[in-house]
Design a protein around this motif. Structure first.
Motif, mmCIF file in Angstrom:
data_model
loop_
_atom_site.group_PDB
_atom_site.id
_atom_site.type_symbol
_atom_site.label_atom_id
_atom_site.label_comp_id
_atom_site.label_asym_id
_atom_site.label_seq_id
_atom_site.Cartn_x
_atom_site.Cartn_y
_atom_site.Cartn_z
ATOM 1 N N UNK A 14 -42.946 26.356 29.317
ATOM 2 C CA UNK A 14 -41.454 26.291 30.153
ATOM 3 C C UNK A 14 -41.555 24.502 29.836
ATOM 4 N N UNK A 15 -42.176 23.677 30.281
ATOM 5 C CA UNK A 15 -42.724 22.836 30.851
ATOM 6 C C UNK A 15 -43.771 21.934 29.259
ATOM 7 N N UNK A 16 -43.707 22.430 28.037
ATOM 8 C CA UNK A 16 -43.976 22.219 26.540
ATOM 9 C C UNK A 16 -43.330 21.543 25.933
ATOM 10 N N UNK A 21 -42.859 24.545 20.231
ATOM 11 C CA UNK A 21 -42.379 26.368 19.973
ATOM 12 C C UNK A 21 -40.721 25.749 19.626
ATOM 13 N N UNK A 22 -40.691 27.428 19.636
ATOM 14 C CA UNK A 22 -38.904 27.396 19.131
ATOM 15 C C UNK A 22 -38.399 27.486 21.284
ATOM 16 N N UNK A 23 -39.446 28.477 21.379
ATOM 17 C CA UNK A 23 -39.695 29.167 22.856
ATOM 18 C C UNK A 23 -39.716 27.487 24.085
ATOM 19 N N UNK A 24 -40.128 26.880 23.994
ATOM 20 C CA UNK A 24 -39.530 25.366 24.388
ATOM 21 C C UNK A 24 -38.603 24.516 23.703
ATOM 22 N N UNK A 25 -38.322 24.603 22.642
ATOM 23 C CA UNK A 25 -37.676 23.722 22.209
ATOM 24 C C UNK A 25 -35.999 24.599 23.066
ATOM 25 N N UNK A 26 -35.692 25.525 22.875
ATOM 26 C CA UNK A 26 -34.846 26.538 23.773
ATOM 27 C C UNK A 26 -34.494 26.468 25.199
ATOM 28 N N UNK A 29 -33.273 22.742 26.022
ATOM 29 C CA UNK A 29 -32.080 22.466 25.810
ATOM 30 C C UNK A 29 -30.838 23.083 26.898
ATOM 31 N N UNK A 30 -31.322 23.810 27.964
ATOM 32 C CA UNK A 30 -31.194 24.156 29.200
ATOM 33 C C UNK A 30 -30.420 25.850 29.013
ATOM 34 N N UNK A 31 -29.543 26.370 30.607
ATOM 35 C CA UNK A 31 -30.103 27.360 30.924
ATOM 36 C C UNK A 31 -28.498 27.872 30.443
ATOM 37 N N UNK A 32 -27.368 26.873 29.564
ATOM 38 C CA UNK A 32 -26.098 27.319 28.971
ATOM 39 C C UNK A 32 -26.836 27.426 27.638
ATOM 40 N N UNK A 33 -27.606 27.295 27.059
ATOM 41 C CA UNK A 33 -27.653 27.135 25.544
ATOM 42 C C UNK A 33 -28.633 28.828 25.966
ATOM 43 N N UNK A 34 -29.570 29.178 26.247
ATOM 44 C CA UNK A 34 -30.061 30.318 26.631
ATOM 45 C C UNK A 34 -29.181 31.057 26.677
ATOM 46 N N UNK A 35 -28.626 30.891 27.631
ATOM 47 C CA UNK A 35 -27.642 32.481 27.623
ATOM 48 C C UNK A 35 -27.092 32.649 26.656
ATOM 49 N N UNK A 70 -36.076 34.748 28.171
ATOM 50 C CA UNK A 70 -35.974 33.141 28.345
ATOM 51 C C UNK A 70 -35.018 32.987 29.372
ATOM 52 N N UNK A 71 -33.208 33.341 28.760
ATOM 53 C CA UNK A 71 -33.062 33.161 29.711
ATOM 54 C C UNK A 71 -32.674 32.863 31.670
ATOM 55 N N UNK A 72 -33.406 34.214 31.966
ATOM 56 C CA UNK A 72 -34.528 34.410 33.523
ATOM 57 C C UNK A 72 -35.274 32.953 33.535
ATOM 58 N N UNK A 73 -36.234 32.656 32.880
ATOM 59 C CA UNK A 73 -36.720 31.680 32.646
ATOM 60 C C UNK A 73 -36.383 30.435 33.226
ATOM 61 N N UNK A 74 -35.261 30.600 32.237
ATOM 62 C CA UNK A 74 -34.804 29.323 32.285
ATOM 63 C C UNK A 74 -33.966 28.886 33.852
#
Length: 101
Positions: A14-16, A21-26, A29-35, A70-74
């Motif tokens: 989350x703070x990387x 990583x793809x996860x850090x990149x996503x 981009x914020x919760x809206x992009x994750x959703x 990812x969305x939950x984490x965001x």
């Protein structure tokens, strides 16, 4: 791998740095992009279910689970809260639970 393991990995990124990583990149981009990504993957899973392509559905289901976490984490929603909600619902019939909403 369990969903808890996957969620812990997602949280660890989350703070990387976004380029790590793809996860850090996503997440960067914020919760809206994750959703949005979760929605895209859900649609792809639906398509494969309708096509009855089990290998493709398996792959898309993995993507759906990953992007849901990812969305939950965001949004800082712990997986444990979701699991607790499922456990709460287990004590009543699905029809009664649906009617209570």
């Amino acid at each position: 791998m369990t969903l808890d393991d996957l969620y812990d990995t997602i949280l660890s990124r989350k703070d990387a740095a976004p380029d790590s990583s793809w996860t850090a990149q996503l997440l960067a981009k914020g919760p809206e992009k994750c959703a949005e990504k979760f929605g895209e993957e859900a649609i792809e899973a639906i398509i494969e279910a309708v096509r009855d392509d089990k290998p493709a559905l398996t792959s898309e289901a993995a993507d759906v689970l990953y992007h849901l976490l990812v969305m939950l984490a965001a949004r800082d929603v712990p997986l444990s809260d979701v699991l607790a909600e499922l456990a709460r619902r287990q004590s009543q019939s699905g029809l009664a639970e649906k009617a209570s909403r």
